[in-house]
Design a protein around this motif. Structure first.
Motif, PDB file in Angstrom:
ATOM      1  N   ARG A  65      47.106  42.353  31.762  1.00 33.24           N
ATOM      2  CA  ARG A  65      47.059  40.925  31.444  1.00 33.24           C
ATOM      3  C   ARG A  65      46.882  40.725  29.934  1.00 33.24           C
ATOM      4  O   ARG A  65      47.576  39.949  29.310  1.00 33.24           O
ATOM      5  N   ASN A  66      45.917  41.449  29.379  1.00 31.49           N
ATOM      6  CA  ASN A  66      45.677  41.441  27.937  1.00 31.49           C
ATOM      7  C   ASN A  66      45.088  42.803  27.610  1.00 31.49           C
ATOM      8  O   ASN A  66      43.933  43.084  27.918  1.00 31.49           O
ATOM      9  N   LEU A  67      45.876  43.656  26.991  1.00 29.79           N
ATOM     10  CA  LEU A  67      45.450  45.031  26.781  1.00 29.79           C
ATOM     11  C   LEU A  67      44.276  45.124  25.812  1.00 29.79           C
ATOM     12  O   LEU A  67      43.491  46.069  25.886  1.00 29.79           O
ATOM     13  N   CYS A  68      44.137  44.154  24.920  1.00 23.74           N
ATOM     14  CA  CYS A  68      42.991  44.158  24.014  1.00 23.74           C
ATOM     15  C   CYS A  68      41.689  43.876  24.764  1.00 23.74           C
ATOM     16  O   CYS A  68      40.612  44.301  24.321  1.00 23.74           O
ATOM     17  N   VAL A  69      41.784  43.177  25.887  1.00 18.49           N
ATOM     18  CA  VAL A  69      40.609  42.937  26.723  1.00 18.49           C
ATOM     19  C   VAL A  69      40.369  44.133  27.644  1.00 18.49           C
ATOM     20  O   VAL A  69      39.229  44.554  27.856  1.00 18.49           O
ATOM     21  N   ASP A  70      41.449  44.688  28.191  1.00 16.09           N
ATOM     22  CA  ASP A  70      41.309  45.836  29.088  1.00 16.09           C
ATOM     23  C   ASP A  70      40.759  47.057  28.358  1.00 16.09           C
ATOM     24  O   ASP A  70      39.976  47.825  28.910  1.00 16.09           O
TER      25      ASP A  70
END
Length: 260
Positions: A80-85
């Motif tokens: 969904r958002n790799l910076c969050v994952d």
């Protein structure tokens, strides 16, 4: 006027027959014959044959559905958002806190999902040099994350081929590591396999930093670090050569998170 009653042949009493009620010739028997028995049932083997045909059709339909359903994604989902994952707890502790959430990018297609993230990290107490107008010079240490989920084809052969090509480039051009800093001539200086991480994993070291490449089923991931540079000398200011354990730790956490 009442007409004469209609004569009925001897032996036939009751209502007159209506069209369509007359028995068929095959159903009529002579007086000296036994009554016709019930029609013979189909043989058991014929019923069994019919059941086998139906079962085969059902099996074939199920096989078709299986073959068109695509490969098993092994629980991996689209990022969904790799910076969050990518929480990057180990790298943050080793290099410095994340400057912000980072820059994330994602593309979704029928055959594959692609995602990436770029994050800058600021070592404690570190400030970038600035010019006379206050503009920062150089760049902070950074971490790049890549994630591709293949939904139609097996990424294994391509991944293995890419790693084999890198390894061959190092082996074929290496003359003397003590005197040649870049034996491959393309920035690659080392390639090493990492056991116990995903299905297949390699660490690639070059002049810019360290990259961890991982294949796990239908997912291909990369996690790399790069140093900041001295504006005057062009030399790296942050040593990232000892960050391999942190890369592995953060990659393991990312693999688990992308399956959650």
């Amino acid at each position: 006027m009442i007409s004469e009653p209609e004569l009925v042949p001897e032996g036939h009493f009751g209502a007159a027959e209506l069209p369509g009620q007359r028995p068929a010739a095959d159903d009529m028997v002579a007086g000296d014959q036994e009554p016709a028995g019930p029609r013979r049932a189909l043989p058991a083997w014929l019923w069994a044959l019919g059941g086998a045909v139906v079962a085969s059709a059902v099996w074939a339909a199920g096989l078709y559905v299986y073959s068109t359903a695509g490969p098993d994604l092994g629980g991996y989902r689209a990022g969904r958002n790799l910076c969050v994952d990518a929480e990057l707890k180990a790298l943050s502790a080793a290099i410095g806190e994340r400057v912000d959430q980072g820059s994330a990018w994602r593309s979704a297609h029928e055959s594959l999902d692609d995602a990436s993230c770029y994050i800058e990290m600021r070592p404690q107490g570190y400030e970038l040099p600035t010019d006379e107008d206050g503009n920062e010079l150089g760049a902070l240490p950074s971490v790049s994350v890549g994630y591709t989920l293949h939904k139609k084809t097996d990424p294994g052969p391509e991944f293995e081929g890419m790693m084999a090509a890198r390894h061959a480039a190092v082996e074929d051009t290496a003359v003397d590591d003590a005197s040649v800093d870049d034996p491959a001539g393309d920035g690659t200086t080392a390639l090493r396999r990492v056991d116990g991480l995903g299905e297949l994993a390699f660490v690639v070291r070059d002049s810019g930093g360290i990259t961890l490449e991982v294949l796990d089923g239908q997912a291909v991931l990369s996690l790399s670090t790069s140093s900041d540079w001295d504006v005057d000398t062009g030399e790296p200011l942050t040593d990232v050569n000892d960050l391999e354990p942190m890369l592995i730790e953060d990659m393991r956490a990312l693999l688990a998170r992308l399956k959650s």
